[in-house]
Design a protein around this motif. Structure first.
Motif, PDB file in Angstrom:
ATOM      1  N   UNK A  71       0.799  -1.230   0.000  1.00 54.54           N
ATOM      2  CA  UNK A  71       0.000   0.000   0.000  1.00 54.54           C
ATOM      3  C   UNK A  71       0.832   1.282   0.000  1.00 54.54           C
ATOM      4  N   UNK A  72       1.909   1.323   0.734  1.00 52.11           N
ATOM      5  CA  UNK A  72       2.743   2.536   0.791  1.00 52.11           C
ATOM      6  C   UNK A  72       3.441   2.835  -0.529  1.00 52.11           C
ATOM      7  N   UNK A  73       3.523   1.844  -1.411  1.00 51.13           N
ATOM      8  CA  UNK A  73       4.208   2.026  -2.686  1.00 51.13           C
ATOM      9  C   UNK A  73       3.239   2.162  -3.865  1.00 51.13           C
ATOM     10  N   UNK A  74       1.946   2.101  -3.611  1.00 51.09           N
ATOM     11  CA  UNK A  74       0.962   2.168  -4.693  1.00 51.09           C
ATOM     12  C   UNK A  74       0.844   3.574  -5.262  1.00 51.09           C
ATOM     13  N   UNK A  75       0.344   3.644  -6.491  1.00 53.43           N
ATOM     14  CA  UNK A  75       0.079   4.933  -7.130  1.00 53.43           C
ATOM     15  C   UNK A  75       1.288   5.559  -7.801  1.00 53.43           C
ATOM     16  N   UNK A  76       2.370   4.794  -7.965  1.00 50.83           N
ATOM     17  CA  UNK A  76       3.584   5.338  -8.564  1.00 50.83           C
ATOM     18  C   UNK A  76       4.000   4.595  -9.832  1.00 50.83           C
ATOM     19  N   UNK A  77       3.126   3.736 -10.346  1.00 51.57           N
ATOM     20  CA  UNK A  77       3.436   3.007 -11.571  1.00 51.57           C
ATOM     21  C   UNK A  77       4.141   1.678 -11.361  1.00 51.57           C
ATOM     22  N   UNK A  78       4.334   1.273 -10.116  1.00 49.54           N
ATOM     23  CA  UNK A  78       5.035   0.018  -9.859  1.00 49.54           C
ATOM     24  C   UNK A  78       4.230  -1.189 -10.330  1.00 49.54           C
ATOM     25  N   UNK A  79       2.918  -1.137 -10.157  1.00 45.72           N
ATOM     26  CA  UNK A  79       2.067  -2.240 -10.607  1.00 45.72           C
ATOM     27  C   UNK A  79       2.133  -2.415 -12.117  1.00 45.72           C
ATOM     28  N   UNK A  80       2.099  -1.304 -12.857  1.00 42.56           N
ATOM     29  CA  UNK A  80       2.194  -1.377 -14.318  1.00 42.56           C
ATOM     30  C   UNK A  80       3.550  -1.925 -14.738  1.00 42.56           C
ATOM     31  N   UNK A  81       4.604  -1.471 -14.064  1.00 38.04           N
ATOM     32  CA  UNK A  81       5.951  -1.950 -14.376  1.00 38.04           C
ATOM     33  C   UNK A  81       6.046  -3.447 -14.118  1.00 38.04           C
ATOM     34  N   UNK A  82       5.518  -3.907 -12.967  1.00 37.92           N
ATOM     35  CA  UNK A  82       5.583  -5.319 -12.618  1.00 37.92           C
ATOM     36  C   UNK A  82       4.725  -6.166 -13.555  1.00 37.92           C
ATOM     37  N   UNK A  83       3.552  -5.687 -13.912  1.00 37.19           N
ATOM     38  CA  UNK A  83       2.699  -6.422 -14.847  1.00 37.19           C
ATOM     39  C   UNK A  83       3.420  -6.604 -16.180  1.00 37.19           C
ATOM     40  N   UNK A  84       3.978  -5.523 -16.701  1.00 33.45           N
ATOM     41  CA  UNK A  84       4.698  -5.600 -17.970  1.00 33.45           C
ATOM     42  C   UNK A  84       5.878  -6.563 -17.869  1.00 33.45           C
ATOM     43  N   UNK A  85       6.664  -6.451 -16.823  1.00 33.59           N
ATOM     44  CA  UNK A  85       7.840  -7.308 -16.633  1.00 33.59           C
ATOM     45  C   UNK A  85       7.414  -8.768 -16.486  1.00 33.59           C
ATOM     46  N   UNK A  86       6.370  -9.022 -15.727  1.00 38.46           N
ATOM     47  CA  UNK A  86       5.888 -10.389 -15.511  1.00 38.46           C
ATOM     48  C   UNK A  86       5.480 -11.033 -16.825  1.00 38.46           C
ATOM     49  N   UNK A  87       4.748 -10.291 -17.644  1.00 38.88           N
ATOM     50  CA  UNK A  87       4.294 -10.848 -18.917  1.00 38.88           C
ATOM     51  C   UNK A  87       5.461 -11.028 -19.886  1.00 38.88           C
ATOM     52  N   UNK A  88       6.410 -10.102 -19.896  1.00 35.74           N
ATOM     53  CA  UNK A  88       7.579 -10.252 -20.776  1.00 35.74           C
ATOM     54  C   UNK A  88       8.455 -11.432 -20.361  1.00 35.74           C
ATOM     55  N   UNK A  89       8.577 -11.660 -19.066  1.00 34.57           N
ATOM     56  CA  UNK A  89       9.409 -12.767 -18.583  1.00 34.57           C
ATOM     57  C   UNK A  89       8.730 -14.116 -18.732  1.00 34.57           C
ATOM     58  N   UNK A  90       7.466 -14.127 -19.105  1.00 36.91           N
ATOM     59  CA  UNK A  90       6.712 -15.376 -19.166  1.00 36.91           C
ATOM     60  C   UNK A  90       7.191 -16.298 -20.283  1.00 36.91           C
ATOM     61  N   UNK A  91       7.892 -15.788 -21.241  1.00 42.45           N
ATOM     62  CA  UNK A  91       8.406 -16.640 -22.304  1.00 42.45           C
ATOM     63  C   UNK A  91       7.835 -16.277 -23.643  1.00 42.45           C
ATOM     64  N   UNK A  92       7.747 -17.259 -24.524  1.00 46.59           N
ATOM     65  CA  UNK A  92       7.354 -16.990 -25.900  1.00 46.59           C
ATOM     66  C   UNK A  92       5.964 -17.496 -26.249  1.00 46.59           C
ATOM     67  N   UNK A  93       5.250 -18.034 -25.305  1.00 44.62           N
ATOM     68  CA  UNK A  93       3.896 -18.535 -25.580  1.00 44.62           C
ATOM     69  C   UNK A  93       2.995 -17.380 -26.000  1.00 44.62           C
ATOM     70  N   UNK A  94       2.135 -17.653 -26.950  1.00 45.35           N
ATOM     71  CA  UNK A  94       1.150 -16.653 -27.357  1.00 45.35           C
ATOM     72  C   UNK A  94      -0.194 -17.138 -26.844  1.00 45.35           C
ATOM     73  N   UNK A  95      -0.569 -16.608 -25.699  1.00 42.04           N
ATOM     74  CA  UNK A  95      -1.759 -17.067 -25.007  1.00 42.04           C
ATOM     75  C   UNK A  95      -2.486 -15.903 -24.366  1.00 42.04           C
ATOM     76  N   UNK A  96      -3.804 -16.023 -24.176  1.00 39.21           N
ATOM     77  CA  UNK A  96      -4.499 -15.000 -23.409  1.00 39.21           C
ATOM     78  C   UNK A  96      -4.081 -15.070 -21.938  1.00 39.21           C
ATOM     79  N   UNK A  97      -4.198 -13.956 -21.261  1.00 39.31           N
ATOM     80  CA  UNK A  97      -3.883 -13.878 -19.835  1.00 39.31           C
ATOM     81  C   UNK A  97      -5.192 -13.704 -19.088  1.00 39.31           C
ATOM     82  N   UNK A  98      -5.415 -14.519 -18.078  1.00 37.82           N
ATOM     83  CA  UNK A  98      -6.628 -14.451 -17.272  1.00 37.82           C
ATOM     84  C   UNK A  98      -6.264 -14.136 -15.829  1.00 37.82           C
ATOM     85  N   UNK A  99      -7.219 -13.542 -15.130  1.00 35.78           N
ATOM     86  CA  UNK A  99      -7.045 -13.249 -13.709  1.00 35.78           C
ATOM     87  C   UNK A  99      -8.395 -13.028 -13.075  1.00 35.78           C
TER      88      UNK A  99
END
Length: 150
Positions: free
Chosen positions: A86-114
């Protein structure tokens, strides 16, 4: 946000307690808004889904500020967790982590669900990042982001 100060690293089984605490801090307001905050239930649910091999820790300098977990399935990727302290929210960290997580996932071309809790501010976050509602149930909203090269 200075992205040079951010890094991810793999989780280990020893990270369970601190990730549970971060998750509880991040989810508590949304769960309380629904009258569903229960430490025992939250702990049990996290124990059932915690897989260090699929979990990445987010550090800003030397401080743990978030984590994500992505599971590969035959027909989709499932974002099990994405939490920012919570103390780190609102500064773009979630967007950065989401992007990094999806890029590190590999080469599969798949939909992402949550799945996001109904009362969570995360719903607006996921909509801003290209996810669309696939369906809803009593407590949760289910999302999918179309085919995504990761």
């Amino acid at each position: 946000m200075h992205t040079a100060s951010l890094r991810t690293e793999p989780a280990t089984p020893a990270d369970f307690a601190r990730l549970l605490a971060l998750r509880l801090d991040a989810m508590r307001p949304s769960l309380e808004a629904l009258g569903r905050f229960n430490i025992e239930r939250s702990t049990t649910r996290f124990k059932q889904s915690f897989c260090p091999a699929n979990t990445r820790l987010l550090f800003e300098l030397h401080l743990l500020v978030g984590f994500s977990a992505l599971t590969h399935h035959s027909d989709h990727l499932h974002l099990n967790h994405l939490y920012i302290a919570p103390a780190a929210q609102g500064r773009g960290l979630g967007a950065w982590l989401l992007d990094r997580t999806l890029r590190e996932a590999g080469t599969a071309i798949l939909p992402v669900r949550l799945i996001a809790l109904r009362a969570s501010p995360a719903n607006a976050f996921y909509l801003r990042h290209g996810f669309r509602v696939s369906h809803e149930d009593e407590w949760d909203i289910h999302y999918e982001r179309g085919l995504c090269s990761t």
